[in-house]
Design an enzyme around this catalytic site. Structure first.
Site, PDB file in Angstrom:
ATOM      1  N   ASP A  37       0.866  -1.183   0.000  1.00 37.47           N
ATOM      2  CA  ASP A  37       0.000   0.000   0.000  1.00 37.47           C
ATOM      3  C   ASP A  37       0.896   1.225   0.000  1.00 37.47           C
ATOM      4  O   ASP A  37       2.089   1.136   0.355  1.00 37.47           O
ATOM      5  CB  ASP A  37      -0.914   0.022   1.231  1.00 37.47           C
ATOM      6  CG  ASP A  37      -2.225   0.773   0.990  1.00 37.47           C
ATOM      7  OD1 ASP A  37      -2.169   1.935   0.560  1.00 37.47           O
ATOM      8  OD2 ASP A  37      -3.295   0.193   1.210  1.00 37.47           O
ATOM      9  N   ASP A  62       3.214   1.917  -5.095  1.00 29.07           N
ATOM     10  CA  ASP A  62       2.209   2.593  -5.917  1.00 29.07           C
ATOM     11  C   ASP A  62       2.004   1.700  -7.128  1.00 29.07           C
ATOM     12  O   ASP A  62       2.891   1.577  -7.985  1.00 29.07           O
ATOM     13  CB  ASP A  62       2.718   3.967  -6.334  1.00 29.07           C
ATOM     14  CG  ASP A  62       1.766   4.713  -7.268  1.00 29.07           C
ATOM     15  OD1 ASP A  62       0.752   4.110  -7.706  1.00 29.07           O
ATOM     16  OD2 ASP A  62       2.035   5.881  -7.572  1.00 29.07           O
ATOM     17  N   VAL A  63       0.846   1.057  -7.219  1.00 27.86           N
ATOM     18  CA  VAL A  63       0.636   0.075  -8.284  1.00 27.86           C
ATOM     19  C   VAL A  63       0.622   0.695  -9.674  1.00 27.86           C
ATOM     20  O   VAL A  63       0.735  -0.027 -10.667  1.00 27.86           O
ATOM     21  CB  VAL A  63      -0.655  -0.743  -8.057  1.00 27.86           C
ATOM     22  CG1 VAL A  63      -0.556  -1.573  -6.795  1.00 27.86           C
ATOM     23  CG2 VAL A  63      -1.884   0.159  -8.048  1.00 27.86           C
ATOM     24  N   ASN A  89      -6.414  -5.334  -5.275  1.00 28.15           N
ATOM     25  CA  ASN A  89      -7.435  -4.568  -4.566  1.00 28.15           C
ATOM     26  C   ASN A  89      -7.174  -3.065  -4.579  1.00 28.15           C
ATOM     27  O   ASN A  89      -8.099  -2.285  -4.383  1.00 28.15           O
ATOM     28  CB  ASN A  89      -7.521  -5.056  -3.113  1.00 28.15           C
ATOM     29  CG  ASN A  89      -8.374  -4.158  -2.246  1.00 28.15           C
ATOM     30  OD1 ASN A  89      -9.590  -4.125  -2.370  1.00 28.15           O
ATOM     31  ND2 ASN A  89      -7.717  -3.398  -1.367  1.00 28.15           N
ATOM     32  N   TYR A 156     -14.221   6.211 -12.315  1.00 23.47           N
ATOM     33  CA  TYR A 156     -14.168   5.038 -11.440  1.00 23.47           C
ATOM     34  C   TYR A 156     -14.937   3.866 -12.055  1.00 23.47           C
ATOM     35  O   TYR A 156     -14.441   2.729 -12.092  1.00 23.47           O
ATOM     36  CB  TYR A 156     -14.755   5.402 -10.073  1.00 23.47           C
ATOM     37  CG  TYR A 156     -14.796   4.258  -9.087  1.00 23.47           C
ATOM     38  CD1 TYR A 156     -13.655   3.885  -8.408  1.00 23.47           C
ATOM     39  CD2 TYR A 156     -15.979   3.569  -8.843  1.00 23.47           C
ATOM     40  CE1 TYR A 156     -13.683   2.832  -7.496  1.00 23.47           C
ATOM     41  CE2 TYR A 156     -16.025   2.524  -7.942  1.00 23.47           C
ATOM     42  CZ  TYR A 156     -14.869   2.162  -7.264  1.00 23.47           C
ATOM     43  OH  TYR A 156     -14.902   1.111  -6.364  1.00 23.47           O
ATOM     44  N   LYS A 160     -13.483   0.116 -13.191  1.00 23.45           N
ATOM     45  CA  LYS A 160     -13.957  -1.132 -12.600  1.00 23.45           C
ATOM     46  C   LYS A 160     -14.625  -2.040 -13.634  1.00 23.45           C
ATOM     47  O   LYS A 160     -14.549  -3.270 -13.533  1.00 23.45           O
ATOM     48  CB  LYS A 160     -14.915  -0.822 -11.443  1.00 23.45           C
ATOM     49  CG  LYS A 160     -14.213  -0.182 -10.236  1.00 23.45           C
ATOM     50  CD  LYS A 160     -13.093  -1.057  -9.710  1.00 23.45           C
ATOM     51  CE  LYS A 160     -12.473  -0.513  -8.431  1.00 23.45           C
ATOM     52  NZ  LYS A 160     -11.419  -1.407  -7.890  1.00 23.45           N
ATOM     53  N   THR A 191     -16.769   0.421   4.121  1.00 20.77           N
ATOM     54  CA  THR A 191     -15.371   0.814   4.273  1.00 20.77           C
ATOM     55  C   THR A 191     -15.224   2.302   4.561  1.00 20.77           C
ATOM     56  O   THR A 191     -14.109   2.792   4.722  1.00 20.77           O
ATOM     57  CB  THR A 191     -14.595   0.497   2.986  1.00 20.77           C
ATOM     58  OG1 THR A 191     -15.152   1.270   1.911  1.00 20.77           O
ATOM     59  CG2 THR A 191     -14.668  -0.981   2.652  1.00 20.77           C
TER      60      THR A 191
END
Length: 250
Positions: A37, A62-63, A89, A156, A160, A191
């Site tokens: 993360d 950082d993906v 994720n 977003y 997805k 969350t």
């Protein structure tokens, strides 16, 4: 019970929420976990993994940075010698009205939420293929197919929805090598994300439409992810498993 004895899992975006719950769930079933993360709380999650009797490695990743992803995978192999499961994720959840959405903001969401999953998947492929075994789980969203409780999510939602398409095609590429890849499609999971983008009234209205009458807990989604990341899901690949309390069925 699922058995992750001697298995090694990488969980991205694991500092909180769904990622944290998943990392701990996998540890409870015997997996050693690499907690990645950009948030510093990754160290706390790694400590919690170790409290459950498993080895942990906390990495700042950082993906959306391909070099950082590749370095994390290399460090995982150096530390554990294998990679059995990857949970993509990591994601960001900004909002913007379509007319005001900048190209930069659009690209940042795509880079983190979708391209990041591609980088991570591609990086673990050589090891999983050499092993003849691997489980990859992508965390999508009901927003990728149906936005019932908030607008201003074009970037977003696109990211997805892309995760589902990526999952389907990658399953064909990876299946012959013993590697499965599936997506989970969560609805409203508690969350704190909904509270950041919606009013109390909007959230109450959305929850009232959910057949089970509540938001889901991160642990409930983690249970599903753990199944797809386990040997028990050996004949499941290219699937998108909806976990939303039934909201997309009404």
């Amino acid at each position: 019970m699922l058995d992750f004895t001697d298995r090694v899992a990488i969980v991205t975006g694991a500092a909180r929420g769904i990622g944290k719950a998943t990392a701990l769930r996998l540890a409870e079933e015997g997996a050693d976990v690499v907690v990645t993360d950009v948030a510093a709380e990754r160290d706390d999650v790694a400590d919690a993994v170790e409290e459950r009797g498993q080895s942990a490695l906390a990495l700042e990743v950082d993906v959306s940075d391909e070099a950082e992803v590749e370095a994390a995978v290399e460090e995982t192999i150096e530390e554990f010698g294998r990679i059995d499961a990857l949970v993509n994720n990591a994601g960001i959840f900004p909002t913007a009205d379509l007319a005001a959405l900048s190209a930069e903001d659009w690209q940042r969401v795509i880079d983190v939420n979708l391209t990041g999953a591609f980088y991570c998947t591609q990086a673990v492929c050589p090891t999983m293929r050499e092993q003849g075994y691997g489980r990859i789980v992508n965390v999508s969203s009901a927003a990728g197919g149906r936005v019932g409780w908030a607008g201003n999510l074009a970037h977003y939602a696109a990211s997805k929805a892309g995760m589902v398409g990526f999952t389907r095609s990658a399953a064909i590429d990876l299946g012959p090598d013993g590697v499965t890849i599936n997506a989970v499609v969560p609805g409203m999971i508690d969350t704190g994300a909904a509270e950041r983008v919606s009013s109390d009234e909007e959230i109450e209205a959305a929850v009232s439409a959910i057949p089970v009458g509540r938001q889901g807990d991160p642990e409930e989604l983690a249970n599903v992810i753990a199944f797809l990341a386990s040997e028990a899901s050996s004949y499941v690949t290219g699937a998108s498993l909806v976990v939303d309390g039934g909201i997309t069925k009404v």
